[in-house]
Design an enzyme around this catalytic site. Structure first.
Site, PDB file in Angstrom:
ATOM      1  N   THR A 136      41.162  58.340  60.445  1.00 33.71           N
ATOM      2  CA  THR A 136      40.711  59.338  59.466  1.00 33.71           C
ATOM      3  C   THR A 136      39.257  59.667  59.733  1.00 33.71           C
ATOM      4  OG1 THR A 136      42.171  58.611  57.734  1.00 33.71           O
ATOM      5  CG2 THR A 136      40.102  59.566  56.997  1.00 33.71           C
ATOM      6  N   GLY A 190      41.215  53.445  56.916  1.00 30.18           N
ATOM      7  CA  GLY A 190      42.094  52.283  56.996  1.00 30.18           C
ATOM      8  C   GLY A 190      43.260  52.418  56.039  1.00 30.18           C
ATOM      9  N   GLY A 245      45.108  53.013  53.128  1.00 25.84           N
ATOM     10  CA  GLY A 245      44.700  53.625  51.872  1.00 25.84           C
ATOM     11  C   GLY A 245      45.117  52.863  50.631  1.00 25.84           C
ATOM     12  N   ARG A 283      54.130  60.456  50.185  1.00 26.98           N
ATOM     13  CA  ARG A 283      53.063  59.455  50.080  1.00 26.98           C
ATOM     14  C   ARG A 283      51.678  60.116  50.226  1.00 26.98           C
ATOM     15  NH1 ARG A 283      48.560  57.516  53.367  1.00 26.98           N
ATOM     16  NH2 ARG A 283      48.211  55.351  52.838  1.00 26.98           N
ATOM     17  N   VAL A 284      50.795  59.752  49.345  1.00 26.82           N
ATOM     18  CA  VAL A 284      49.412  60.215  49.416  1.00 26.82           C
ATOM     19  C   VAL A 284      48.528  58.972  49.515  1.00 26.82           C
ATOM     20  CG1 VAL A 284      47.566  61.314  48.074  1.00 26.82           C
ATOM     21  CG2 VAL A 284      49.837  62.356  48.146  1.00 26.82           C
ATOM     22  N   GLY A 285      47.555  59.051  50.386  1.00 30.64           N
ATOM     23  CA  GLY A 285      46.688  57.886  50.578  1.00 30.64           C
ATOM     24  C   GLY A 285      45.407  57.962  49.770  1.00 30.64           C
ATOM     25  N   ASP A 286      44.431  57.206  50.183  1.00 28.06           N
ATOM     26  CA  ASP A 286      43.140  57.155  49.488  1.00 28.06           C
ATOM     27  C   ASP A 286      42.258  58.365  49.802  1.00 28.06           C
ATOM     28  OD1 ASP A 286      43.046  56.159  52.183  1.00 28.06           O
ATOM     29  OD2 ASP A 286      40.962  55.598  51.803  1.00 28.06           O
TER      30      ASP A 286
HETATM   31  C1  SD4 Z   1      45.407  56.740  54.552  1.00 23.59           C
HETATM   32  N1  SD4 Z   1      43.124  56.022  54.766  1.00 23.59           N
HETATM   33  O1  SD4 Z   1      46.105  57.719  54.443  1.00 23.59           O
HETATM   34  C2  SD4 Z   1      44.129  56.865  55.350  1.00 23.59           C
HETATM   35  C3  SD4 Z   1      44.414  56.587  56.786  1.00 23.59           C
HETATM   36  C4  SD4 Z   1      43.246  56.181  57.612  1.00 23.59           C
HETATM   37  O2  SD4 Z   1      42.308  55.458  59.505  1.00 23.59           O
HETATM   38  O3  SD4 Z   1      42.137  56.055  57.179  1.00 23.59           O
HETATM   39  N2  SD4 Z   1      43.384  55.920  58.839  1.00 23.59           N
HETATM   40  O4  SD4 Z   1      45.712  55.645  54.092  1.00 23.59           O
END
Ligand code: SD4
Length: 320
Positions: A181, A233, A235, A209-212
């Site tokens: 990311t 990382g 999320g 799915r939605v991440g951070d």
């Molecule tokens: C997520 N944080 O969707 C993001 C993915 C990510 O390095 O950061 N990858 O969880």
């Protein structure tokens, strides 16, 4: 019995330890204004674009938007924007958010068919009374603002997904080989802070799915009076601890950016059952241009650009 002498002794001893911890925790990356930092090695390419704006006395908000757009447009990058790996149904769904020097925020999540979700997030911030738009609503809004619907699933990403489908192992884990990311924080010549974060999220995630990354306070947070922080990382672990907000709040309480990132990572390491199966990286920039970065495992890097440096730095990490 408690005596004044004991009290003084204890206070001096513990403040000595505190000083030692502080000096150990400081990384030698104090920068002047303007400065831009972004996650991972590829952040350097994004920083070059951001620096074009910052070095001409431009606004931090424009710098972070234009900076991360470089990576969104890069089809060879399989974790952000065009070329991002799809979810397990073969759909590329994007998450992004942005914050400006007033603490305004805009965000889109679960957005399909748009190559620059960060710019849509900025329009949500500037052209609507809302902070976040999701899915079809976000797409409708983007189209209404003149964005074009595109196919952002590249041949390579489709092939990778088809290969994955053969075993279809549902293991959306981010470890040291699987990340990227882009999050960027910038401080401009006037001391204005801004941040941006954009991603295609976990490869082969469940549809929906939605991440951070688009969640204000999790993937990104900017408090104009204190500083900004961003995460990369897994999320889910960042969301459970509202990571970026935590880092900024720790800075508000007096931690350096480095100390704040360390404490936020330590919190995840202590509460997750299998911290070795994931990677988390935090990046922080305070309003004086001091930078901090720390990760759960080895391998997290960030890129920094200011008047004197154009460099990538390997962050210190928790799990040895
Ligand atoms: C997520 N944080 O969707 C993001 C993915 C990510 O390095 O950061 N990858 O969880």
């Amino acid at each position: 019995m408690f005596s004044r002498r004991n009290f003084l002794h204890t206070t001096i001893a513990s403040s000595g330890t505190l000083l030692l911890r502080r000096s150990l925790r400081r990384q030698p990356t104090v920068a002047r204004m303007p400065v831009v930092v972004s996650t991972w090695d590829f952040g350097q390419k994004a920083n070059v674009k951001a620096w074009e704006i910052l070095s001409k006395q431009g606004r931090a908000l424009d710098a972070v938007e234009e900076g991360v757009k470089v990576i969104e447009a890069d089809a060879s990058n399989m974790t952000v924007g065009v070329g991002g790996l799809p979810d397990r149904d073969g759909k590329v769904t994007l998450d992004a958010c942005i914050m400006d020097e007033y603490g305004n925020a805009g965000s889109v999540c679960f957005l399909e068919h748009i190559s620059h979700p960060i710019s849509v997030a900025r329009m949500v911030m500037e052209r609507t009374p809302h902070v976040m738009l999701a899915g079809e609503g976000a797409l409708d809004f983007a189209l209404s603002q003149g964005f074009k619907k595109e196919n952002i699933l590249t041949k390579e990403a489709k092939q990778a997904w088809e290969k994955w489908k053969k075993s279809a192992e549902y293991k959306p884990i981010i470890n040291v080989e699987n990340h990227d990311t882009i999050a960027m924080l910038a401080l401009d010549h006037q001391g204005r802070l801004a941040g941006a974060c954009t991603t295609s999220g976990l490869a082969y995630k469940l549809h929906g799915r939605v991440g951070d990354s688009p969640i204000i306070g999790a993937g990104l947070y900017v408090d104009p009076d204190i500083g900004g922080a961003a995460a990369t990382g897994l999320g889910e672990a960042v969301m459970r601890t509202v990571g970026s907000f935590l880092v900024v709040e720790l800075m508000r309480q007096g931690r350096t950016p480095q100390e704040a990132c360390m404490e936020a990572v330590e919190r995840i390491a202590k509460r997750e059952k299998q911290p070795r199966d994931m990677q988390i990286g935090y990046l922080a920039l305070d309003r004086n241009g001091e930078v901090g970065a720390y990760s759960l495992q080895k391998g997290f890097t960030y890129a920094l650009q200011d008047e004197k440096h154009s460099t990538t730095v390997a962050a210190h990490y928790y799990l040895k």
